[in-house]
Design a protein around this motif. Structure first.
Motif, PDB file in Angstrom:
ATOM      1  N   ALA A 157     -11.133 -29.058  14.657  1.00 47.21           N
ATOM      2  CA  ALA A 157     -11.314 -29.468  13.814  1.00 47.21           C
ATOM      3  C   ALA A 157     -11.183 -28.312  13.072  1.00 47.21           C
ATOM      4  CB  ALA A 157     -13.105 -29.733  13.669  1.00 47.21           C
ATOM      5  N   PHE A 158     -11.326 -27.394  13.259  1.00 47.91           N
ATOM      6  CA  PHE A 158     -11.107 -26.051  11.972  1.00 47.91           C
ATOM      7  C   PHE A 158      -9.218 -25.377  12.246  1.00 47.91           C
ATOM      8  CE2 PHE A 158     -15.507 -25.780  13.443  1.00 47.91           C
ATOM      9  CZ  PHE A 158     -16.328 -25.813  12.961  1.00 47.91           C
ATOM     10  N   GLY A 159      -9.259 -24.917  10.831  1.00 40.48           N
ATOM     11  CA  GLY A 159      -8.123 -24.399  10.403  1.00 40.48           C
ATOM     12  C   GLY A 159      -8.196 -23.139   9.251  1.00 40.48           C
ATOM     13  N   PHE A 160      -7.921 -21.807   9.955  1.00 36.81           N
ATOM     14  CA  PHE A 160      -8.620 -20.689   9.042  1.00 36.81           C
ATOM     15  C   PHE A 160      -7.187 -20.075   8.621  1.00 36.81           C
ATOM     16  CE2 PHE A 160     -10.488 -21.235  12.471  1.00 36.81           C
ATOM     17  CZ  PHE A 160     -11.561 -20.443  12.674  1.00 36.81           C
ATOM     18  N   VAL A 161      -7.817 -19.637   7.514  1.00 36.80           N
ATOM     19  CA  VAL A 161      -6.190 -18.788   6.367  1.00 36.80           C
ATOM     20  C   VAL A 161      -7.529 -17.687   6.132  1.00 36.80           C
ATOM     21  CG1 VAL A 161      -5.509 -18.963   3.974  1.00 36.80           C
ATOM     22  CG2 VAL A 161      -6.033 -21.191   5.193  1.00 36.80           C
ATOM     23  N   PHE A 162      -6.329 -16.504   6.576  1.00 41.36           N
ATOM     24  CA  PHE A 162      -7.244 -15.244   6.536  1.00 41.36           C
ATOM     25  C   PHE A 162      -6.914 -14.426   5.505  1.00 41.36           C
ATOM     26  CE2 PHE A 162      -7.655 -16.266  10.959  1.00 41.36           C
ATOM     27  CZ  PHE A 162      -8.585 -16.261  11.165  1.00 41.36           C
ATOM     28  N   GLN A 163      -7.476 -13.694   4.009  1.00 39.56           N
ATOM     29  CA  GLN A 163      -6.782 -12.644   3.370  1.00 39.56           C
ATOM     30  C   GLN A 163      -5.563 -11.469   3.970  1.00 39.56           C
ATOM     31  OE1 GLN A 163      -9.869  -9.655   2.273  1.00 39.56           O
ATOM     32  NE2 GLN A 163      -8.514  -8.865   0.815  1.00 39.56           N
ATOM     33  N   SER A 164      -5.676 -11.644   5.028  1.00 35.82           N
ATOM     34  CA  SER A 164      -5.040 -10.471   5.726  1.00 35.82           C
ATOM     35  C   SER A 164      -3.549 -11.570   6.558  1.00 35.82           C
ATOM     36  CB  SER A 164      -4.913  -9.930   6.815  1.00 35.82           C
ATOM     37  OG  SER A 164      -5.950 -10.042   7.759  1.00 35.82           O
ATOM     38  N   TYR A 165      -3.907 -13.156   6.329  1.00 38.17           N
ATOM     39  CA  TYR A 165      -2.892 -14.046   7.274  1.00 38.17           C
ATOM     40  C   TYR A 165      -3.019 -13.896   8.408  1.00 38.17           C
ATOM     41  CZ  TYR A 165      -1.059 -11.982   2.241  1.00 38.17           C
ATOM     42  OH  TYR A 165      -0.745 -10.970   1.164  1.00 38.17           O
ATOM     43  N   ASN A 166      -2.778 -13.014   9.201  1.00 40.98           N
ATOM     44  CA  ASN A 166      -3.288 -12.731  10.069  1.00 40.98           C
ATOM     45  C   ASN A 166      -2.403 -13.403  11.479  1.00 40.98           C
ATOM     46  OD1 ASN A 166      -5.112 -11.110  10.652  1.00 40.98           O
ATOM     47  ND2 ASN A 166      -7.138 -12.625  10.963  1.00 40.98           N
ATOM     48  N   LEU A 167      -0.803 -13.707  11.236  1.00 43.42           N
ATOM     49  CA  LEU A 167      -0.052 -13.983  11.314  1.00 43.42           C
ATOM     50  C   LEU A 167       0.515 -12.998  13.118  1.00 43.42           C
ATOM     51  CD1 LEU A 167       2.695 -15.180   8.774  1.00 43.42           C
ATOM     52  CD2 LEU A 167       0.516 -16.370   9.551  1.00 43.42           C
ATOM     53  N   LEU A 168       1.931 -13.868  13.848  1.00 42.16           N
ATOM     54  CA  LEU A 168       2.078 -13.032  14.931  1.00 42.16           C
ATOM     55  C   LEU A 168       3.199 -12.237  14.047  1.00 42.16           C
ATOM     56  CD1 LEU A 168       0.814 -15.487  17.841  1.00 42.16           C
ATOM     57  CD2 LEU A 168       0.027 -13.467  16.584  1.00 42.16           C
ATOM     58  N   ALA A 169       3.371 -10.649  14.172  1.00 46.06           N
ATOM     59  CA  ALA A 169       4.637 -10.540  13.945  1.00 46.06           C
ATOM     60  C   ALA A 169       5.728 -10.289  14.223  1.00 46.06           C
ATOM     61  CB  ALA A 169       4.601  -8.694  14.175  1.00 46.06           C
ATOM     62  N   ALA A 170       5.915 -11.041  16.209  1.00 44.41           N
ATOM     63  CA  ALA A 170       7.273 -11.258  16.834  1.00 44.41           C
ATOM     64  C   ALA A 170       7.717 -12.911  16.866  1.00 44.41           C
ATOM     65  CB  ALA A 170       7.108 -10.863  18.017  1.00 44.41           C
ATOM     66  N   ALA A 171       6.760 -13.504  15.852  1.00 46.87           N
ATOM     67  CA  ALA A 171       7.137 -14.525  15.607  1.00 46.87           C
ATOM     68  C   ALA A 171       8.048 -15.336  14.691  1.00 46.87           C
ATOM     69  CB  ALA A 171       5.627 -15.498  16.196  1.00 46.87           C
ATOM     70  N   ASP A 172       8.540 -15.977  14.038  1.00 50.81           N
ATOM     71  CA  ASP A 172       9.378 -16.504  13.472  1.00 50.81           C
ATOM     72  C   ASP A 172       8.121 -18.008  12.515  1.00 50.81           C
ATOM     73  OD1 ASP A 172       8.990 -19.196  14.104  1.00 50.81           O
ATOM     74  OD2 ASP A 172      11.824 -18.813  14.815  1.00 50.81           O
ATOM     75  N   ALA A 173       8.464 -17.894  11.616  1.00 52.12           N
ATOM     76  CA  ALA A 173       7.205 -19.323  10.637  1.00 52.12           C
ATOM     77  C   ALA A 173       6.590 -20.243  11.728  1.00 52.12           C
ATOM     78  CB  ALA A 173       7.771 -19.355   9.300  1.00 52.12           C
ATOM     79  N   VAL A 174       8.275 -20.936  11.744  1.00 52.92           N
ATOM     80  CA  VAL A 174       7.416 -22.244  12.890  1.00 52.92           C
ATOM     81  C   VAL A 174       6.646 -21.854  14.303  1.00 52.92           C
ATOM     82  CG1 VAL A 174       8.433 -24.179  14.590  1.00 52.92           C
ATOM     83  CG2 VAL A 174      10.088 -22.748  11.772  1.00 52.92           C
TER      84      VAL A 174
END
Length: 654
Positions: free
Chosen positions: A99-116
């Motif tokens: 149900a939820f999708g989060f958009v964080f101020q600091s993005y919180n992306l996984l550094a070792a993974a590409d965009a996909v």
């Protein structure tokens, strides 16, 4: 026991999200800090809501409760009319996933993974097939203007691009409700405007957007403005609706992924994480490699030494009883004259005795034209080959007739043949033994060194009658060798020989040695040494396992935020535990394979240097199994720790 979901009264039954009397406080030692005070709030499906407040007002805490990342201290939270208060951690994870999708101020992306890979993360935990979710991730990134950045990692993207990846991730599973916490806080004004335009488009497309911000300008994009101060809502205003919106999004719940799919994804994630920290991974592998290689090589060396000693003793005859003059434990018993050839003749007549031969031996000088050396000469019976299981390679052994005639014939060992007759075939040649001329009638098979290092092929065998009369000048024998027919009756035969000689001599002036007992004793000694070597090797493997655990604990600490992101996107505790367990197992198993290869290679090198080794499947299986158990045991605690992290605290870690 979980309490069943409760249907809310009609007052809130039509709302998407409803809060009733929500309070939240934190305990730090004896100090209690209350962040939210009796919050009542309803949010309808499809609304674009901005929650505004200064730093410390409680807006982020409110967002965490709305997104099921945190639980209130008191009050009730209803999602689509059902209370979430009694949902388990895994049920809350499924709710966040669907149900939820989060958009964080600091993005919180996984550094070792590409965009996909970052975008498809929520779909991993919902069990979507790889091809399907990858295609959707590419489509979402393309719609957000990142079609040419699919294989870029976060470090290769600008802040605005990273936030778009974060938005795409929020939409991966449908994103009915978008929770955006200060989405423009880390962006420049242009990128911030672009992100807000995207959120506006999502609202028009039917998504429920909840925006957390302290910026009134950012909040102005929303249709509804809720202001919070000191943990209380002080205003709630709605703007007139001026734009046509699509019907609210409502994605049906998804089933959890299969265990096989979960394991496959966990393995893929583990490999990506290990590749991202190659140097640390190699250091972790080193302990396992050394431990496994040590187990294999040390056991191979220990068992090889054991086998060599046993083979050497067995080559002398494992079915032999050796009778020596002198009572047991008597000093100087080798010089006692108590055994005679007639004792051997009497023993030979006992049941289960294959042969009994007297032996009278000593060093004598051998001479032949141009050759002169000291060699052991053994005077014995013609049945000596049968007793010792040692037969001539060339020629023949002397016969009972040779013994009766005191014939001067000799059978020589391979060493004597090489040293005394290097230039010719010794058969038929003559040899002076202590100035007595003997004719060589046979050459024995090569036997090698004895367990005590003596060259068994450096010997001359002559008839007992000839040796005792013309070489040694005595009839007392040095020992009697008894070959037993059925070794299962070795103990009984031993006792019969003992009783016979005791009856003949009247006193126990002899000693009997059982070669089977010697082999058994030596085997037990070698087994003890092998076990000692194995224990030392296993200790090094355990030390390597402790290294794995330490590295994994460090990894959990370093990747706490990543764990929080995974939990926010729908990872259950089992997913987190699987990931870290598989990382530990992968390190241990790869280390185990390398250790097996290095251990076998080391063993081969040691063997090439002349050290006896014994290759066996068991030590290899044992070492590899120990590596697997090392990963399983020492990876459990770090994995358990990771799976029990609180999502909010994990996301807040640095």
């Amino acid at each position: 026991m979980a309490r069943p979901a409760v249907q809310v009264e009609c007052l809130v039954g039509s709302q998407l999200l409803s809060l009733r009397g929500i309070s939240k406080s934190y305990q730090s030692g004896e100090l209690t800090t209350q962040v939210l005070h009796d919050i009542d709030l309803d949010i309808e499906a499809g609304e674009f809501v901005a929650i505004v407040g200064s730093s410390g007002s409680g807006k982020s805490t409110l967002m965490n409760i709305l997104g099921c990342l945190d639980k209130p201290s008191s009050g009730e939270y209803y999602f689509r009319g059902q209370s979430v208060a009694w949902l388990t951690a895994d049920q809350l994870a499924a709710l966040r996933r669907d149900a939820f999708g989060f958009v964080f101020q600091s993005y919180n992306l996984l550094a070792a993974a590409d965009a996909v890979a970052n975008v498809e993360l929520p779909a991993v935990y919902s069990g979507q097939p790889v091809g399907q979710r990858r295609q959707r991730a590419r489509e979402l990134l393309g719609q957000l203007g990142l079609a040419d950045r699919l294989d870029h990692k976060p470090g290769q993207l600008s802040g605005g691009q990273q936030q778009r990846v974060s938005i795409a991730r929020a939409l991966m599973n449908g994103g009915d409700i978008i929770l955006a916490d200060e989405p423009t806080g880390a962006l420049d004004s242009q990128s911030g405007q672009e992100v807000m335009a995207l959120l506006r488009e999502l609202s028009l497309a039917g998504h429920t957007v909840i925006l957390i911000t302290h910026d009134a300008g950012v909040a102005a994009h929303a249709d509804r403005l809720i202001e919070i101060k000191d943990g209380r809502i002080i205003s709630d205003q709605k703007k007139p609706q001026t734009e046509q919106k699509a019907p609210p999004k409502s994605t049906p719940p998804r089933a959890n992924a299969s265990l096989l799919n979960d394991l496959g994804e966990a393995f893929s994630t583990a490999l990506r994480s290990l590749r991202a920290n190659v140097f640390r991974t190699m250091l972790t592998l080193l302990g396992i490699v050394i431990g496994v290689a040590s187990v294999i090589s040390m056991l191979a060396i220990g068992q090889g030494a054991q086998q060599e000693v046993v083979d050497r003793i067995s080559s002398m005859g494992s079915n032999l009883l050796s009778v020596f003059p002198g009572a047991p434990n008597q000093r100087g018993r080798w010089s006692v004259a108590s055994l005679v050839p007639e004792d051997a003749d009497a023993v030979a007549r006992l049941p289960n005795v294959l042969a009994a031969v007297p032996e009278l031996s000593g060093n004598q000088t051998l001479r032949r034209a141009g050759f002169d050396q000291q060699t052991s000469v053994n005077a014995t019976y013609s049945s000596y080959p049968l007793a010792r299981n040692w037969f001539p390679l060339k020629g023949s052994f002397f016969t009972p007739e040779d013994e009766a005639m005191t014939a001067t014939v000799a059978v020589i060992g391979q060493t004597v043949a090489r040293q005394m007759f290097p230039d010719r075939d010794p058969l038929g040649e003559f040899l002076l033994v202590n100035n007595v001329l003997f004719r060589v009638i046979g050459v024995m098979q090569e036997r090698g060194a004895s367990p005590w290092g003596q060259d068994q092929d450096d010997v001359v065998l002559v008839p007992f009658s000839t040796g005792s009369l013309r070489l040694f000048g005595q009839r007392y024998v040095r020992n009697i060798t008894v070959a037993v027919d059925d070794t299962s009756l070795m103990h009984d035969t031993h006792q019969q020989v003992h009783n016979l000689l005791l009856e003949r001599h009247g006193i126990e002036d002899f000693t009997i040695r059982n070669m089977a007992s010697i082999i058994e004793t030596q085997t037990e000694t070698e087994n003890t040494m092998t076990i000692l070597l194995a224990v030392i090797a296993v200790i090094s493997l355990v030390v390597g396992g402790i290294g794995v655990m330490n590295i994994m604990l460090v990894s959990v600490t370093e990747r706490t935020r990543e764990i929080g992101v995974r939990m926010a996107t729908g990872a259950r505790r089992l997913h987190i535990m699987q990931q870290f367990m598989i990382e530990a197992l992968t390190v241990s198993l790869v280390g185990g394979l390398l250790g097996v290869a290095i251990g076998l290679a080391t063993t081969a090198v040691i063997q090439s240097l002349g050290t006896p080794v014994l290759y066996a499947v068991f030590p290899v299986v044992l070492a590899f199994a120990c590596a697997f158990l090392t990963g399983l045991i020492f990876g459990f605690l770090p994995a358990r720790k990771a799976s029990r992290l609180d999502p909010v605290q994990a996301l807040a870690s640095e």
